[in-house]
Scaffold this motif. Structure first.
Motif, short mmCIF file in Angstrom:
data_model
loop_
_atom_site.label_atom_id
_atom_site.label_comp_id
_atom_site.label_asym_id
_atom_site.label_seq_id
_atom_site.Cartn_x
_atom_site.Cartn_y
_atom_site.Cartn_z
N ASP A 240 -68.78 31.79 23.03
CA ASP A 240 -68.38 31.07 21.83
C ASP A 240 -68.11 32.02 20.67
OD1 ASP A 240 -69.57 27.97 20.39
OD2 ASP A 240 -67.72 28.51 21.44
N PHE B 59 -64.16 35.17 18.93
CA PHE B 59 -63.37 35.52 17.76
C PHE B 59 -64.30 36.02 16.68
CE2 PHE B 59 -59.00 35.21 16.71
CZ PHE B 59 -58.93 35.17 15.33
N LEU C 110 -65.55 35.70 9.68
CA LEU C 110 -65.01 36.18 8.41
C LEU C 110 -66.13 36.85 7.62
CD1 LEU C 110 -62.84 33.16 7.21
CD2 LEU C 110 -62.03 35.31 8.15
N GLU D 179 -64.20 37.66 2.43
CA GLU D 179 -63.08 36.85 2.95
C GLU D 179 -63.38 35.36 2.78
OE1 GLU D 179 -62.69 38.35 6.92
OE2 GLU D 179 -60.87 39.45 6.38
N LEU E 43 -61.29 32.57 0.84
CA LEU E 43 -60.91 31.30 1.47
C LEU E 43 -61.30 30.12 0.60
CD1 LEU E 43 -59.66 30.09 3.98
CD2 LEU E 43 -61.90 30.03 5.02
N ILE F 50 -58.96 29.93 -2.28
CA ILE F 50 -57.66 29.38 -1.85
C ILE F 50 -57.74 27.88 -1.76
CG2 ILE F 50 -56.07 29.20 0.10
CD1 ILE F 50 -56.74 32.12 0.73
N ARG F 51 -58.80 27.41 -1.16
CA ARG F 51 -58.96 25.95 -0.99
C ARG F 51 -59.04 25.25 -2.34
NH1 ARG F 51 -62.92 26.32 4.10
NH2 ARG F 51 -61.29 26.57 5.68
N ARG G 140 -55.62 25.19 -3.93
CA ARG G 140 -54.79 24.16 -3.27
C ARG G 140 -55.14 22.78 -3.77
NH1 ARG G 140 -54.15 26.47 2.38
NH2 ARG G 140 -52.09 27.42 2.22
N GLN H 268 -76.42 16.88 25.84
CA GLN H 268 -75.67 17.82 26.67
C GLN H 268 -74.18 17.53 26.63
OE1 GLN H 268 -76.78 20.47 28.03
NE2 GLN H 268 -74.80 20.96 28.93
N ASN I 7 -71.22 20.00 25.37
CA ASN I 7 -70.01 20.32 26.15
C ASN I 7 -68.75 20.03 25.36
OD1 ASN I 7 -71.60 21.04 28.27
ND2 ASN I 7 -71.38 19.09 29.36
N ARG J 53 -68.08 22.64 22.71
CA ARG J 53 -67.94 24.03 23.12
C ARG J 53 -66.56 24.55 22.78
NH1 ARG J 53 -69.10 24.32 28.92
NH2 ARG J 53 -71.10 23.51 28.21
N GLY J 54 -66.48 25.77 22.26
CA GLY J 54 -65.17 26.31 21.90
C GLY J 54 -64.72 25.90 20.53
N LYS J 55 -65.52 25.08 19.89
CA LYS J 55 -65.10 24.60 18.58
C LYS J 55 -65.18 25.74 17.56
CE LYS J 55 -64.57 21.03 15.69
NZ LYS J 55 -63.41 20.66 15.17
N LYS J 56 -66.27 26.54 17.74
CA LYS J 56 -66.50 27.61 16.76
C LYS J 56 -65.33 28.59 16.75
CE LYS J 56 -71.26 28.46 16.34
NZ LYS J 56 -72.39 29.24 16.76
N THR J 57 -64.95 28.97 17.94
CA THR J 57 -63.85 29.92 18.05
C THR J 57 -62.59 29.37 17.38
OG1 THR J 57 -64.72 30.18 20.27
CG2 THR J 57 -62.77 31.46 19.71
N ARG K 287 -62.83 29.41 13.63
CA ARG K 287 -62.63 30.75 13.03
C ARG K 287 -61.17 31.14 13.02
NH1 ARG K 287 -67.60 33.64 16.05
NH2 ARG K 287 -69.27 32.61 14.92
N ARG K 288 -60.52 30.81 14.11
CA ARG K 288 -59.08 31.10 14.18
C ARG K 288 -58.34 30.40 13.08
NH1 ARG K 288 -57.12 32.14 19.90
NH2 ARG K 288 -59.08 31.16 20.46
N ASP L 108 -59.49 29.29 10.27
CA ASP L 108 -59.85 29.85 8.95
C ASP L 108 -59.02 31.09 8.65
OD1 ASP L 108 -63.43 29.07 8.88
OD2 ASP L 108 -61.63 27.92 8.35
N LEU L 109 -58.93 31.93 9.62
CA LEU L 109 -58.17 33.16 9.42
C LEU L 109 -56.72 32.85 9.11
CD1 LEU L 109 -58.58 36.17 9.46
CD2 LEU L 109 -57.74 36.22 11.79
N GLU M 86 -55.51 30.18 7.77
CA GLU M 86 -55.42 29.62 6.41
C GLU M 86 -55.49 30.73 5.36
OE1 GLU M 86 -58.22 26.52 5.74
OE2 GLU M 86 -57.53 26.13 3.71
N LEU M 87 -56.40 31.64 5.63
CA LEU M 87 -56.57 32.76 4.70
C LEU M 87 -55.28 33.58 4.57
CD1 LEU M 87 -58.78 34.01 2.99
CD2 LEU M 87 -59.39 35.44 4.91
N GLN N 292 -52.28 32.64 5.21
CA GLN N 292 -51.18 31.86 4.62
C GLN N 292 -51.34 31.70 3.13
OE1 GLN N 292 -50.93 28.09 6.56
NE2 GLN N 292 -49.20 28.77 7.78
N LEU O 180 -57.81 40.93 2.91
CA LEU O 180 -57.68 39.52 2.50
C LEU O 180 -58.88 39.09 1.67
CD1 LEU O 180 -56.44 38.10 5.91
CD2 LEU O 180 -55.08 38.40 3.84
#
Lengths: 623, 168
Positions: free
Chosen positions: A468, A471, A474, A478, A482, A485-486, A489, B106, B110, B113-117, B120-121, B123-124, B126-127, B129, B146
């Motif tokens: 998890d 990635f 921040l 940063e 952010l 920025i928010r 906006r 549980q 499930n 899962r993968g939400k955090k990633t 973060r993506r 957020d980056l 948005e930053l 942009q 940034l």
């Protein structure tokens, strides 16, 4: 046979009233307007209608009277005789006959005069004819007047006759005057007959009702009878005789053994013998009354002899004392008598024909009596008498009765174990219904569930989520950026939305009249430095540009940052002074509360249209 | 006494709450509160209304079917009372609801899962942009990170003479 309701006969009016009623009815119900210039046919019809209508009314009213009064031959002979005794049969019949004739005669008059009216040639002639017709009808009525009066009397008396049903079970009480007949009836029924020491207290028949064996019995109290031949009897005695003669009842002949009625036993015995023929076919009871004053045993020999003789006539010999016993015996005797009578009549055959008791046909002549083994018989004899079972009702009565005790239904539950009967059964637990989970093999299910859980948990522990963090996070700066920025906006959005809503009503003010000072140089400087640019160059440029317009401004005028516009004054001090002067000028006026130019004025304090003149509707006590 | 389920949102209706509507075809609708009742009157389909349980199950937000659900089932034939059975049932009920809770947790894990990633993506992105809203391009050139720019010049906030308002 017509059913007469003797209590509901319509009132018979007197002759005069009768005439009034009929004539006024004619006047009201027929047309009243006629003129001599109408067509002759119309006039004739008008008067003929009046005559016919009067006749019809007479007919109707006389008809009701004649129908409602009973025909003496149609009613039960008891009532026929009674009315004969009370009202004289001949007189009654004559009166009714007179009314019938009157009715016929009125019809005749009507027919004749209608025939004449057909040929009436003027209004006057027709009117006279009508007058004559009505006049003759009314005189007829006048002649019938006394009959009407008599019938009214009869009606009033008839309505008060006691309602005796001659066909039902009846007990008749007779004897000398003052022997205690009315006292007896008072005792056994709810009747309230006068009891007084003088003879002939009871002057007419009285009816009471009593009960025996769930049946209603009529008890008729008669006035006393004296011993003299039939022809010499007066009206009151005749009442008793009539009742005796016509009603099939149990007769109770009262004998006063004490002699306080004023007549000896011998006299009473003589009376008994003389009216013996009236007792044919009726169950008879000789009742010795007033034995509290003198008991039977202490009577002299001859008297007792006489009584015994009387008793022989009565179909049973009874020496019972007590009022109730007398009543019961009388009722019994009458019942028997009636049953016998019914048995002899034809009706019995009808009933018998409809009843059929089915008996099984015997297949042979062998006797088959019921068999009870000897052992059982012995056991039955030997066994003690069984104590009565303890019923639920006994339980209820012991524990407080019907309203207090409520039966415990749980005692009758059928369960695997008796001790579970008084259990408090849970229905709900933790937001679930227990009944939804109940299962005899719940434990097995639970085991399965456990196994599943185990497997699942093992599977879980294998795949831990390590990936998890693939990635990068921040950094805090940063994140700050952010957030900024928010925020920016959001502000843009809000501003735009506000602008959008007020777009139509917002004035487009050019920037040089910037009241809120949103476009000052200092602000610009601040904004630029926040963005990371050095603002000094931009600020200088902005200021220099404004400085260039020397011609439009007076010397020394500098658009100072944060300075206010002068509005034509030399400097702020001058402006202050001007404002102060203005306020001072107003002070005096305000102090004396005088009206100024700007104050509202009412030109006309008392307009004429409100303070003068009358109103078209309403009062003018308020202005 | 029974705890019923609301027809619209599937929550339990405790005694003394809610409303029951019987239609002419003898179908019974129970509602836990007037919100559900009013939604029903508006002819809304609970499968499309976001906050109902049905929607959530249908759209995979919650555990849709499981053995624990099958253990709780309305039985139409009453069983003869048996104390032991009832005791066991009560204990079992507890265990069952515990397992159900665990399983739901549980399921949620499930789902998330993968939400955090992803977060973060996003957020980056948005930053990247939106950085122009808070940092001037020139500043960005100098300092390509940034982050918020450093204060270049302190603006003199001069305390000018407070001239009284020109317009009263």
């Amino acid at each position: 046979m017509v059913h007469y309701n003797l209590k509901r006969i319509t009132v018979v009016p007197t002759g005069k009233d009768f005439v009034d009623i009929v004539l006024s009815r004619t006047q009201r119900q027929t047309p009243t307007v006629i003129h001599k210039s109408y067509a002759i046919n119309r006039i004739r019809q008008f008067y003929m209608r009046k005559v016919k209508y009067t006749q019809a009314t007479f007919d109707e009213k006389l008809g009701t009277i004649i129908d409602e009064f009973p025909q003496l031959d149609d009613i039960h002979p008891f009532y026929g005789d009674l009315m004969n005794v009370l009202y004289d049969r001949d007189h009654y019949k004559l009166a009714l006959g007179q009314l019938r004739t009157a009715k016929r005669l009125v019809e005749k008059i009507c027919k004749d005069y209608v025939k004449l009216l057909k040929y009436g040639d003027s209004l006057y002639r027709c009117k006279q004819l009508k007058k004559a017709a009505l006049g003759r009808m009314c005189t007829l009525m006048k002649r019938v007047g006394p009959s009407l009066a008599y019938l009214e009397q009869v009606r009033q008396h008839m309505a008060r006759l006691p309602s005796i049903d001659p066909n039902t079970r009846t007990i008749l009480i007779c004897g000398y005057p003052n022997v205690g007949k009315s006292s007896f009836i008072n005792k056994i029924t709810r009747a309230d007959v006068d009891v007084q020491p003088y003879a002939f207290t009871t002057k007419s028949l009285f009816v009471g009702h009593t009960d025996y064996k769930y049946l209603r019995w009529q008890v008729i109290d008669t006035p006393g009878i004296l011993d003299h031949p039939l022809e010499d009897r007066n009206t009151i005695e005749m009442l008793s005789i009539t009742a005796l003669a016509h009603i099939r009842a149990a007769v109770l002949f009262f004998v006063d053994v004490s002699g306080s009625c004023g007549y000896s036993i011998a006299q009473q015995a003589a009376l008994f013998n003389s009216i013996r023929p009236l007792f044919d076919n009726k169950p008879l009871l000789v009742v010795c009354s007033k034995i509290d004053l003198q008991s039977l045993e202490s009577l002299p020999e001859e008297d007792r002899q006489l009584i015994m003789e009387m008793k022989k006539e009565a179909s049973n010999t009874l020496t019972e004392e007590g009022v109730i016993n007398v009543k019961n015996t009388a009722c019994e005797k009458l019942l028997q008598h009636r049953v016998e009578g019914k048995m002899k009549s034809k009706k019995l055959e009808d009933v018998r024909n409809r009843i059929h008791v089915a008996m099984p046909r015997p297949r042979d002549t062998r006797e088959r009596p019921p068999v009870i083994p000897a052992g059982v018989l012995e056991a039955r004899a030997a066994a003690p008498p069984r104590a009565p079972r303890r019923l639920e009702k006994d339980l209820e009565n012991e524990n407080g009765g019907a309203g207090v005790y409520s039966a415990n239904l749980r005692r009758r539950y059928i369960l695997a174990d008796e001790s579970w009967k008084e259990d408090v059964v849970p229905e709900i637990a933790d937001g679930h219904n227990i009944a939804d989970f109940i299962d005899t093999d719940i434990l097995k299910r639970l085991d399965e569930l456990d196994r599943e859980e185990h497997q699942r948990q093992e599977g879980e522990s294998e795949e831990e989520d390590m990936d998890d963090d693939e990635f990068r996070k921040l950094s805090p700066e940063e994140q700050e950026a952010l957030a900024a920025i928010r925020l920016a906006r959001r502000n843009i959005r809000e501003e735009h939305r506000l602008k959008k809503t007020t777009a139509d009503s917002r004035p487009m003010v050019p920037r040089k009249h910037d009241k809120d000072k949103r476009f000052t140089v200092s602000r610009m400087e601040r904004h630029l430095s926040n963005l990371g640019i050095d603002p000094s160059a931009a600020a200088a440029r902005a200021r220099s540009k404004s400085r260039g317009r020397k011609r439009d401004r007076s010397l020394g005028y500098d658009e100072e940052d944060g300075a206010d516009a002068m509005d034509g004054f030399k400097d702020s001090a001058q402006k202050q002074q001007a404002l102060a002067l203005g306020k001072k000028a107003m002070k005096k006026r305000n102090k004396f509360a005088r009206k100024g130019e700007a104050d509202r004025t009412i030109v006309n304090l008392r307009p004429k249209h409100l303070f003068a003149g009358k109103r078209s509707t309403g009062k003018t006590d308020r202005r | 006494m029974r705890l019923e389920k609301c027809w619209f949102c599937s929550s339990t209706i405790y005694p003394g709450h809610g409303m029951m509507y019987v239609r002419n075809d003898a179908k019974i609708f129970r509602f836990c509160r007037s919100k559900c009742h009013k939604n029903f009157k508006m002819k809304r389909n609970p499968r499309k209304v976001k906050w109902t349980k049905i929607y959530r199950k249908l759209h995979g937000k919650e555990l849709p079917q499981d053995t624990t659900f099958e253990l709780e089932r309305k039985r139409n034939r009453p069983e003869r009372y048996d104390r032991n059975v009832v005791e066991d049932t009560v204990k079992a009920m507890k265990k069952i609801s515990e397992t159900r809770v665990e399983r739901e947790a549980q399921f949620w894990k499930n789902r998330m899962r993968g939400k955090k990633t992803q977060q973060r993506r996003e957020d980056l992105a948005e930053l990247q942009q939106g950085i122009h809203l808070v940092k001037a391009p020139t500043a960005l050139l100098e300092e390509p990170s940034l982050t918020l720019p450093k204060e270049k010049m302190k603006v003199k906030v001069s305390v000018e003479q407070e001239s009284k308002a020109m317009e009263s």
